[in-house]
Each structure stands twice: as C-alpha cells, then as structure tokens.
Write a protein that holds these residues in place. Structure first.
Motif, short mmCIF file in Angstrom:
data_model
loop_
_atom_site.label_atom_id
_atom_site.label_comp_id
_atom_site.label_asym_id
_atom_site.label_seq_id
_atom_site.Cartn_x
_atom_site.Cartn_y
_atom_site.Cartn_z
N ASN A 1 -13.51 -0.47 0.20
CA ASN A 1 -12.12 -0.01 0.23
C ASN A 1 -11.94 1.13 1.23
OD1 ASN A 1 -11.24 -1.85 -1.66
ND2 ASN A 1 -11.48 -0.46 -3.39
N ASN B 1 -11.34 6.60 -4.11
CA ASN B 1 -12.57 5.83 -4.27
C ASN B 1 -13.86 6.66 -4.24
OD1 ASN B 1 -11.71 2.76 -4.10
ND2 ASN B 1 -10.53 3.83 -2.54
N MET C 1 -17.44 -2.03 -4.11
CA MET C 1 -16.03 -2.21 -3.83
C MET C 1 -15.38 -0.92 -3.35
SD MET C 1 -13.56 -4.41 -3.74
CE MET C 1 -13.98 -5.79 -4.81
N ALA C 2 -15.79 0.21 -3.95
CA ALA C 2 -15.25 1.50 -3.53
C ALA C 2 -15.60 1.78 -2.07
CB ALA C 2 -15.78 2.61 -4.44
N ASP D 1 -6.81 -1.28 8.39
CA ASP D 1 -5.38 -1.03 8.14
C ASP D 1 -4.82 -0.13 9.24
OD1 ASP D 1 -5.68 -2.47 5.84
OD2 ASP D 1 -5.89 -0.72 4.55
N GLN E 1 0.86 -1.18 0.00
CA GLN E 1 0.00 0.00 0.00
C GLN E 1 0.88 1.22 0.00
OE1 GLN E 1 -2.43 -0.64 3.49
NE2 GLN E 1 -4.24 -0.73 2.20
N ASN F 1 -2.48 -9.45 -5.80
CA ASN F 1 -3.59 -8.63 -5.31
C ASN F 1 -4.05 -7.61 -6.35
OD1 ASN F 1 -3.52 -9.96 -2.88
ND2 ASN F 1 -2.24 -8.44 -1.86
N ARG G 1 -12.24 -8.45 5.42
CA ARG G 1 -11.20 -7.44 5.33
C ARG G 1 -10.75 -6.94 6.70
NH1 ARG G 1 -11.31 -5.06 0.04
NH2 ARG G 1 -9.67 -3.65 0.78
N CYS H 1 -7.18 7.27 0.66
CA CYS H 1 -8.08 6.22 0.15
C CYS H 1 -9.40 6.83 -0.31
CB CYS H 1 -8.33 5.17 1.23
SG CYS H 1 -9.24 3.73 0.65
N SER I 1 -12.43 -0.15 4.84
CA SER I 1 -11.34 -1.06 5.23
C SER I 1 -10.13 -0.34 5.77
CB SER I 1 -10.93 -1.93 4.04
OG SER I 1 -11.99 -2.80 3.66
#
Length: 466
Positions: free
Chosen positions: A100, A278, A96-97, A107, A29, A69, A176, A274, A103
């Motif tokens: 992300n 997104n 998915m956006a 992280d 990342q 990935n 996730r 992020c 998530s």
C-alpha cells in the motif's frame, strides 16, 4: 496552476466540471479527493438539473467502485484467519501494508490531475493518446525504484526463504503499477470501468474462496490479487483502444521528468498520509511475530474503516461549505461549528459502541484471539473521534487555500508517529503502537484546530461569531 474562476458562463461551466470530477473519485481515495478540491473556488452557482443528474450518477458509480474495493479485503479477512490462521494473516497484513505504501508511487498525483488534463484536450484524440501514454510511461519509470524497495523488504523479513510468496509480492506490486481509472474519469467513461472492476473483483473473491482451502495455499493469495488487477488493466485498456481510439506512444524522458516534477508535492502529501495509515503494522512486525501482528491488525482494520467513513461524509459536507463560500464568512463559520459538534456526537457515540461491544465487533472478522483483539479495539476506539474533530478546521483551511498547514500537520504527525512507535513499542510492547497512534491523531487535530483559533476570521469556536 489551474484557471481562475470568475462569474462568466464559461467559467461557471468549468466549476461544474470540477465538481463533477471531484464527486466521481471522492470515494476512491480520500487524500487525492481532498487535494483535488484545493483549487475549487467557493462562489459557485447552484447546479442545473442536467448537471445534478450527472453528479448523482457519477457519485453512485464511484460509490460502487469504492464499495467493491473496500468490501474486497474485508470479506477476505475472516477467510484468511479461518483458513490460514492468525499468524499467516499477520504476514499477509504486513505485506499488504508495505504494498500500500509503495503503491503511492503509482498513484503519484494523476488521480487528481489526469482527469483535468484529459478534459482540456477531450476533442483531440491525438493529444489524449499522448497524455495517457505519458502517464503510463511515468508509471513504468517509477516502477523501477519500487523493485528495489521490494527487494529490501523481502531480504529484511522472514519471507526471504519463501520464493513462491516473495514472487507473488512482485506480481502484486506490478499489478498495482498500472491503473486506468483516472483516464476513465477524464473521458466520462466511469460506468464501463465500474462493470469491469466489479466483475473481476467478485470473480477473484469467488476463486479465492473455492480454490485456496489449505493452510499452505496462503502463498498464492497475492497471485490471485495481482492477476485480478492485471485483468482489470487489460480489459480497461482494450476498452480504451476499441471505444476511445487509444494508441500507445513512447514518451521522451524529459517529458516524463517534467510530469514527475509537476506532481511531486501532491505525491509527497499522498505518501505522508498513506504511511500514517500503514506504518504501524510494519513497525509492529519488527518487534513481534506474525501472530501478534495479526491480532492487532484485526482491531486496527475496524478503526481504519471507521476513519474511512469520515471521508465518505466529507464529500457532502464540504460541497455544502463550498456553496456557502468564504465571502459569507459568518454563515460559513456557523456551519463549520455545527459540523464540529455533530461529528463530536456522532463519532463519540460510535466510540462508545466500540468500547461496549468489542467482542461482538471483532467476531465478525476474526475467529481467533478475539479477546486480545477486543482489548486493542477498546484502546484504539477514540481514534475515529479524534480524527473527526479536525474536519471542520480542515475544511476551513481548504476553503481559504491554506494547504501548507494541512500538509505540515500530516508531515510532522508522521515523523512523531514513527519516532514514538519505535520508542514506545520497545517500552510498552503493542500498547506502545496504540499510544503512538492516539498521540499522533491528537497532534494533527490540535495542529489544525490551533491554526483556526489563531485566526480571528476563521475561528468558529468563538461563543459569538461576528
């Protein structure tokens, strides 16, 4: 926050450790890698052959994990469009956006800090178990508010009447929430994780291609993706138990709170970046149907792939900048100036290719509405070049520990992007999103480069560098 680095043998070994860990996850990342590098001092010794071998090995393994990935979603895009249609792909892209962005909670800051903390206590299994357990417990705690965010997302979208698809998002979101890669980095066990990740991801792709053959099967896509991540977590956890003696422990809430407070600034930076990557797809879905979102998202995915290549180049270029160091400011500025113009030529040429061959490039991913996606790709083509032109300034700011400038650039950029996206999307439709993205990238690049220009010492744009 971290130990100061001087010139003795112990601290030089620490430098080697920082560099080794940085290279391990630099491909995983970009934003975590960049912030991890903030604390590296710049008067580094040349690595010995043993350390160089370890670095090259870890780079290769990390590239393998990142490649799998990255390849994973790219391989699935043409399959989604061909099997389910561009409208369903739009729905998948929006979902998915959202996942992300949420998530980032999981992280948090642990991909940067966990390897260091584990290395500090690497000879004490009990302390390692306590730390890994604490991070797992923190992720469980932050999973709870993510459920509320998911509920709001579902109720505000058309999928609120589709229980099967809605529950698949819950499964995927949960999958996730737990990821062991940062622990494997700290324990120098990247190769086993690479094997586990590769086998499960390739198996998942094969299962999707073989079993999801009807249009209505789109409802099960996130079950497959979620289960694959859960399997990776299970197998990697079993490895930690069997090979590393890991034993899970409960953590008191006060320790969880301290851990979350400790990494909150890095989390906010991760969230900002992020969200920038997104938010456009989500905002577009507010104004238009899934078909329009899908057509646009295909073009944007190509642009984001081009932008990701910048972070791939970053790890090598920045390491060279670190070797020069801030004490050799004249030599460093010459190097950063050469990087600026090299990126200008490289990404300028790449932008021309996107403009000249849009249909050919789009056809690789999409079999529907290729002409419409190609038009969006042409308009989005300058973005990688604009983004690449802030890299020299960004590296200079990192080396001189001016991290607030970089954070502010992205924070203000996100605010500008969201406001412009809503306003311009209402006025200019899809092209409003394109314009807002371009203006945001211009703002961030101008902000970072202006910070360099204002400093006589850091200004590498001067015709004659003193």
């Amino acid at each position: 926050m971290w130990p100061a680095i001087s010139g003795n043998c112990d601290t030089i070994s620490l430098c080697h450790f920082y560099i080794k860990k940085t290279y391990i996850f630099c491909f995983y990342q970009k934003y975590n890698f960049n912030l991890y590098l903030l604390e590296i001092k710049n008067q580094l010794s040349v690595l010995n052959l043993t350390t160089t071998y370890i670095v090259l090995k870890n780079i290769s393994l990390s590239f393998g994990i990142n490649f799998i990935n990255l390849l994973f979603p790219l391989l699935l895009i043409p399959f989604y469009i061909k099997t389910f249609g561009i409208d369903i792909y739009g729905l998948i892209a929006v979902s998915m956006a959202f996942i992300n962005i949420v998530s980032v909670l999981y992280d948090y800051s642990w991909y940067a800090f966990a390897p260091i903390e584990i290395q500090k206590v690497k000879n004490d299994t009990s302390l390692i178990n306590q730390y890994i357990s604490k991070i797992i417990n923190c992720k469980i705690v932050v999973f709870l508010p993510s459920l509320l965010l998911l509920l709001v997302f579902i109720l505000c979208s058309e999928i609120k009447y589709n229980l099967i698809f809605s529950f698949s998002l819950l499964v995927f979101l949960f999958s996730r929430s737990q990821n062991n890669l940062c622990f494997f980095i700290g324990l120098d066990k990247v190769f086993p994780y690479f094997i586990i990740n590769s086998v499960v991801k390739i198996g998942c792709i094969a299962m999707i291609f073989i079993t999801l053959v009807q249009k209505e099967d789109y409802q099960f896509v996130f079950y497959y993706l979620g289960i694959s991540d859960i399997l990776i977590f299970i197998f990697s956890t079993l490895y930690l138990i069997k090979k590393c003696g890991f034993k899970y422990n409960l953590t008191v809430m006060s320790e969880v709170y301290k851990e979350l407070v400790f990494g909150h600034k890095l989390f906010l930076t991760n969230l900002t970046i992020c969200a920038l990557m997104n938010s456009s797809t989500i905002i577009l879905s507010i104004f238009f149907d899934n078909t329009v979102v899908g057509i646009y998202n295909v073009a944007e995915k190509i642009i984001m792939l081009c932008k990701q290549s910048i972070s791939v180049l970053f790890q090598g270029v920045y390491f060279k900048a670190c070797e020069i160091g801030i004490l050799k400011i004249k030599q460093l500025n010459h190097f950063l100036k050469s990087v600026f113009w090299s990126y200008f030529l490289m990404y300028g040429f790449g932008g021309i290719l996107l403009i000249v061959f849009p249909n050919l490039i789009i056809s690789i991913l999409s079999s529907e509405y290729t002409s419409s996606s190609s038009i969006y790709l042409i308009y989005l083509a300058p973005i990688p070049l604009i983004s690449a032109l802030n890299q020299s300034a960004y590296m200079s700011l990192l080396l001189h520990h001016k991290k607030n400038t970089y954070f502010n650039a992205h924070l203000y950029g996100l605010i500008i992007n969201i406001i412009l996206s809503f306003v311009l999307c209402h006025l200019m439709k899809v092209y409003g999103i394109v314009v807002s993205l371009i203006l945001t990238e211009i703002f961030i690049t101008a902000y970072l480069n202006s910070a360099i220009v204002k400093s006589d010492e850091l200004n590498f744009f001067k015709n004659k560098i003193d």
